[in-house]
Motif scaffolding. Structure first.
Motif, PDB file in Angstrom:
ATOM      1  N   ASP A 175      -4.792  -1.133 -10.025  1.00  0.00           N
ATOM      2  CA  ASP A 175      -4.560  -2.571 -10.159  1.00  0.00           C
ATOM      3  C   ASP A 175      -3.342  -2.849 -11.037  1.00  0.00           C
ATOM      4  N   ASP A 176      -3.182  -2.051 -12.096  1.00  0.00           N
ATOM      5  CA  ASP A 176      -1.996  -2.198 -12.950  1.00  0.00           C
ATOM      6  C   ASP A 176      -0.718  -1.973 -12.129  1.00  0.00           C
ATOM      7  N   LEU A 177      -0.736  -0.928 -11.324  1.00  0.00           N
ATOM      8  CA  LEU A 177       0.444  -0.602 -10.519  1.00  0.00           C
ATOM      9  C   LEU A 177       0.694  -1.653  -9.449  1.00  0.00           C
ATOM     10  N   LEU A 178      -0.365  -2.235  -8.890  1.00  0.00           N
ATOM     11  CA  LEU A 178      -0.198  -3.318  -7.917  1.00  0.00           C
ATOM     12  C   LEU A 178       0.416  -4.548  -8.582  1.00  0.00           C
ATOM     13  N   ASP A 179       0.075  -4.775  -9.859  1.00  0.00           N
ATOM     14  CA  ASP A 179       0.712  -5.868 -10.597  1.00  0.00           C
ATOM     15  C   ASP A 179       2.211  -5.601 -10.757  1.00  0.00           C
ATOM     16  N   VAL A 180       2.551  -4.346 -11.039  1.00  0.00           N
ATOM     17  CA  VAL A 180       3.963  -3.981 -11.158  1.00  0.00           C
ATOM     18  C   VAL A 180       4.673  -4.212  -9.827  1.00  0.00           C
ATOM     19  N   ILE A 181       4.017  -3.871  -8.737  1.00  0.00           N
ATOM     20  CA  ILE A 181       4.607  -4.080  -7.414  1.00  0.00           C
ATOM     21  C   ILE A 181       4.834  -5.571  -7.157  1.00  0.00           C
ATOM     22  N   SER A 182       3.890  -6.393  -7.555  1.00  0.00           N
ATOM     23  CA  SER A 182       4.056  -7.849  -7.414  1.00  0.00           C
ATOM     24  C   SER A 182       5.279  -8.320  -8.196  1.00  0.00           C
ATOM     25  N   TYR A 183       5.453  -7.762  -9.391  1.00  0.00           N
ATOM     26  CA  TYR A 183       6.623  -8.116 -10.209  1.00  0.00           C
ATOM     27  C   TYR A 183       7.916  -7.671  -9.528  1.00  0.00           C
ATOM     28  N   LEU A 184       7.914  -6.455  -8.958  1.00  0.00           N
ATOM     29  CA  LEU A 184       9.105  -5.961  -8.267  1.00  0.00           C
ATOM     30  C   LEU A 184       9.440  -6.836  -7.058  1.00  0.00           C
ATOM     31  N   ARG A 185       8.417  -7.274  -6.332  1.00  0.00           N
ATOM     32  CA  ARG A 185       8.657  -8.151  -5.185  1.00  0.00           C
ATOM     33  C   ARG A 185       9.302  -9.454  -5.637  1.00  0.00           C
ATOM     34  N   SER A 186       8.850  -9.968  -6.787  1.00  0.00           N
ATOM     35  CA  SER A 186       9.442 -11.217  -7.285  1.00  0.00           C
ATOM     36  C   SER A 186      10.904 -11.015  -7.668  1.00  0.00           C
ATOM     37  N   LEU A 187      11.211  -9.844  -8.214  1.00  0.00           N
ATOM     38  CA  LEU A 187      12.605  -9.541  -8.568  1.00  0.00           C
ATOM     39  C   LEU A 187      13.480  -9.473  -7.322  1.00  0.00           C
ATOM     40  N   GLN A 188      12.949  -8.855  -6.281  1.00  0.00           N
ATOM     41  CA  GLN A 188      13.731  -8.737  -5.053  1.00  0.00           C
ATOM     42  C   GLN A 188      13.931 -10.096  -4.385  1.00  0.00           C
ATOM     43  N   LEU A 189      12.890 -10.930  -4.406  1.00  0.00           N
ATOM     44  CA  LEU A 189      13.029 -12.269  -3.844  1.00  0.00           C
ATOM     45  C   LEU A 189      14.076 -13.076  -4.604  1.00  0.00           C
TER      46      LEU A 189
ATOM     47  N   ASP B 174       0.833  -1.209   0.000  1.00  0.00           N
ATOM     48  CA  ASP B 174       0.000   0.000   0.000  1.00  0.00           C
ATOM     49  C   ASP B 174       0.867   1.257   0.000  1.00  0.00           C
ATOM     50  N   GLU B 175       1.944   1.255   0.772  1.00  0.00           N
ATOM     51  CA  GLU B 175       2.848   2.417   0.839  1.00  0.00           C
ATOM     52  C   GLU B 175       3.574   2.620  -0.489  1.00  0.00           C
ATOM     53  N   LEU B 176       3.976   1.520  -1.096  1.00  0.00           N
ATOM     54  CA  LEU B 176       4.672   1.625  -2.381  1.00  0.00           C
ATOM     55  C   LEU B 176       3.717   2.097  -3.462  1.00  0.00           C
ATOM     56  N   LEU B 177       2.469   1.631  -3.422  1.00  0.00           N
ATOM     57  CA  LEU B 177       1.468   2.100  -4.372  1.00  0.00           C
ATOM     58  C   LEU B 177       1.251   3.604  -4.230  1.00  0.00           C
ATOM     59  N   ALA B 178       1.127   4.083  -2.992  1.00  0.00           N
ATOM     60  CA  ALA B 178       0.928   5.516  -2.757  1.00  0.00           C
ATOM     61  C   ALA B 178       2.111   6.316  -3.300  1.00  0.00           C
ATOM     62  N   PHE B 179       3.322   5.783  -3.146  1.00  0.00           N
ATOM     63  CA  PHE B 179       4.516   6.471  -3.650  1.00  0.00           C
ATOM     64  C   PHE B 179       4.496   6.562  -5.170  1.00  0.00           C
ATOM     65  N   ILE B 180       4.155   5.457  -5.835  1.00  0.00           N
ATOM     66  CA  ILE B 180       4.139   5.446  -7.301  1.00  0.00           C
ATOM     67  C   ILE B 180       3.044   6.369  -7.830  1.00  0.00           C
ATOM     68  N   LEU B 181       1.904   6.381  -7.155  1.00  0.00           N
ATOM     69  CA  LEU B 181       0.812   7.256  -7.577  1.00  0.00           C
ATOM     70  C   LEU B 181       1.230   8.726  -7.517  1.00  0.00           C
ATOM     71  N   LYS B 182       1.981   9.091  -6.511  1.00  0.00           N
ATOM     72  CA  LYS B 182       2.385  10.490  -6.320  1.00  0.00           C
ATOM     73  C   LYS B 182       3.640  10.846  -7.109  1.00  0.00           C
ATOM     74  N   GLY B 183       4.598   9.921  -7.173  1.00  0.00           N
ATOM     75  CA  GLY B 183       5.880  10.218  -7.807  1.00  0.00           C
ATOM     76  C   GLY B 183       6.779  11.013  -6.878  1.00  0.00           C
ATOM     77  N   ARG B 184       7.907  11.451  -7.419  1.00  0.00           N
ATOM     78  CA  ARG B 184       8.852  12.231  -6.605  1.00  0.00           C
ATOM     79  C   ARG B 184       9.504  13.297  -7.474  1.00  0.00           C
ATOM     80  N   ASP B 185       9.333  14.543  -7.065  1.00  0.00           N
ATOM     81  CA  ASP B 185       9.879  15.675  -7.810  1.00  0.00           C
ATOM     82  C   ASP B 185      11.403  15.715  -7.675  1.00  0.00           C
TER      83      ASP B 185
END
Length: 318
Positions: free
Chosen positions: A292-306, A257-268
């Motif tokens: 939901d698309d971004l949550l799928d991306v997060i799932s992919y990132l988690r798999s990369l980290q694992l 949820d925190e990572l989703l909020a970060f991606i939604l907002k971005g960083r200047d």
């Protein structure tokens, strides 16, 4: 009978004697001095010619470069001021638009006007305006590693064909001169297609969880069309642009949820916590992506980290 010289003749002869010459010899001396001076000038010209030519050539080249720079800086303005060129082909422009929306948007914005700290304004770019279609296609294929941030080859999507990139260039021509852009059909965001091979790899990464495997496979496809330009293939990062995500402590420190909020907002880029100076646009620069698309991306990132953690553990054990 010889007549005595007149006073004027006597004075002239006396002056000639005092000068060491007669009037005739004085004329001959002036002529010889002139010839000598001419030879001196010619000799000096021959000696100085190589240096003189080099200086002249250098000055001429600098002037040509100066004029070329002035002309290049007015390339976009000349397009706007000139009568509109022929209308662009509809099918290719539409395809280019769709590719732009899933490839270039993260760095150059949804309308091509640029993203601060990432990509330049393409709509008013003198470089784009002054470059031929063929050269612009080749530029995109090659990328620009020296840019800050760098532009990856094929805009970070190695699967794009030369024909795809040619359609992108056609769309760019329409962005620069709206008079040439045909009326494009409404863009339909293509559904992410996941192959059987993608599913098999995702299922392995998900430890046999079929639902999670579907999210990972979808996230991988979305990542390849949105995040890859900045963060590289498989989250390995792009030097001078996006950080590696496979080893990111920041990503690991946030829950989904925190990572989703970060991606939604971005960083200047001006954010004090931004350590690269490169902006992270909201939704990865692709406003068409759903949560939901971004949550799928997060799932992919988690798999990369694992996978990265498992790799490091295996290396330590050996």
């Amino acid at each position: 009978m010889q007549l005595a010289p007149t006073p004027r003749q006597a004075a002239t002869l006396q002056a000639a004697v005092q000068c060491g010459s007669t009037p005739a010899s004085r004329g001959s001396g002036l002529r010889e001095c002139g010839i000598a001076a001419l030879w001196a000038v010619l000799t000096a010209a021959v000696i100085a010619a190589p240096g003189g030519i080099s200086i002249f050539t250098d000055l001429r080249n600098k002037e040509r470069a100066r004029l070329a720079a002035i002309e290049a800086a007015q390339a976009y303005e000349r397009i706007v001021a000139a009568p509109a060129a022929a209308s662009l082909p509809l099918e290719q422009a539409a395809h280019g638009r769709d590719l732009f929306a899933t490839t270039c948007v993260a760095c150059h914005g949804p309308t091509g006007t640029g993203v601060t700290g990432l990509g330049k304004n393409l709509c008013e770019s003198d470089f784009v305006a002054a470059t031929s279609d063929a050269d612009l296609v080749q530029f995109i294929i090659t990328g620009r590693a020296t840019a800050n941030p760098p532009m990856p080859p094929r805009a970070g999507r190695p699967e794009l064909t030369d024909a795809d990139i040619a359609d992108l260039v056609i769309y760019l021509r329409g962005l620069q001169d709206a008079r040439r852009m045909p009326e494009l059909p409404e863009m339909v965001v293509a559904k992410v297609e996941v192959t059987a091979d993608d599913k098999a790899k995702a299922l392995e990464a998900a430890g046999g969880d079929e639902e999670l495997a579907g999210w990972i496979a979808s996230g991988k496809k979305i990542y390849a069309t949105t995040c890859i330009a900045c963060h590289g293939p498989d989250g390995t990062g792009v030097k001078g642009n996006g950080k590696p995500l496979t080893t990111s402590e920041f990503v690991a420190s946030l829950n989904d949820d925190e990572l989703l909020a970060f991606i939604l907002k971005g960083r200047d880029p001006s954010d004090p916590k931004n350590t690269t100076g490169v902006g992270m646009p909201p939704r990865g620069g692709n406003p068409a992506l759903s949560e939901d698309d971004l949550l799928d991306v997060i799932s992919y990132l988690r798999s990369l980290q694992l996978a990265q953690t498992a790799k490091q553990s295996s290396a330590s054990a050996n």
